[in-house]
Design an enzyme around this catalytic site. Sequence first.
Site, PDB file in Angstrom:
ATOM      1  N   GLY A   1       0.415  -0.966  -0.051  1.00 58.82           N
ATOM      2  CA  GLY A   1       0.314   0.120  -0.245  1.00 58.82           C
ATOM      3  C   GLY A   1       0.924   1.722  -0.010  1.00 58.82           C
ATOM      4  N   GLU A   2       0.163   2.250   0.443  1.00 59.27           N
ATOM      5  CA  GLU A   2       0.916   3.545   0.804  1.00 59.27           C
ATOM      6  C   GLU A   2       0.761   4.269  -0.891  1.00 59.27           C
ATOM      7  OE1 GLU A   2       5.196   3.098   2.516  1.00 59.27           O
ATOM      8  OE2 GLU A   2       3.747   1.950   4.022  1.00 59.27           O
ATOM      9  N   GLY A   3       0.656   3.888  -1.548  1.00 61.92           N
ATOM     10  CA  GLY A   3       1.335   4.328  -3.356  1.00 61.92           C
ATOM     11  C   GLY A   3       2.508   4.031  -3.738  1.00 61.92           C
TER      12      GLY A   3
END
Length: 359
Positions: A313-315
Amino acid sequence: MTHGFGPVAPPDAQFRAAAEQRQAQLTKPHGALGRLEQLGNWVAACQGACPPQQFERARVVVFAGDHGVARHGVSAYPSEVTAQMVANFLGGGAAVNALAAVAGATVRVADLSVDADTDPQVSKHKVRRSSGSIDREDALTAAEVESAIDAGRAIADEEIDSGADLLIAGDMGIGNTTPATVLIASLTNTEPVAAVGRGTGVDDAGWIRKVAAIRDAMRRARPVAKDPVELLRVAGGADFAALAAFLAQAATRRTPVILDGVVVTAAAMVAEDLAAGASAWWLAGHRSTEPAHDLALRHLRLEPLVDLTMRLGEGSGALTALPILRSAVAALTEMSTFAEAGVSTADPGPATPAPNLRK
């Protein structure tokens, strides 16, 4: 018209066609750069320019939020990690920070529903502390889902008005793969056991608890599955509602977006229901290991740029893909044409022998 969003016009077909024509004139065999050519053409269509401009202000927005369902053993980490990771983002010590620096992007964090007090610079649009436990209660009230949607729209406008020419949507929230899976499985009519992954790495007992929570949440979500706002209210959360509005508004503002993993793509499915046609403005950065992510990508008809078995996640997956998109723009913009380089446009091949007229 859904909650202020209407159908979204696609990227400019005229400039896509111009890019295709330019690709045919560049010093390479036709189609030799494969999907890079298609990506360059897409950027030209999004920008309404051929050749397109290299991205000057790629911006990552990480939407952070906690979820009540995390208190029921569906994650390998406690909810306190969400706030700790928000501080880590601000300190520059997370994967998203490292990858953004390499890819030429900057990072913003937005706290929508972290179950803690966070730095005022990230909590401007905060809706509440932790969304409800969706297996037994609604994620949000009617007023809260309105606030979250307004927040997502406002964040997109803030970034675009500040000059962002490419947006990347990321997420942070312990337990957030559970509502993501509920949204995706509900919208694709998939049984929980076929959609549930390991998230942050739960063991077998945790996976069983997660399946049960998703089953119960889907039972509550099913009656509202055709209403995107109600679905976000009942089975999403403030971070998901803001993400969906952010993605819909970016498309409305004709700004391309690279999607990240299962959480962002779940919100994207709802965003497409909010603003029909918005998905034409999005790229899938990667394919995560979560089974539900593949379901969502197929539903949106998006082919990811990379598949590196990532699940952070997080980008992070979208940022890993960004250099590929930059390469596509560079090839279309900076390569010489055959005429400019003085290169012949085709190999005539071996000479054809003259016929023997004496026979």
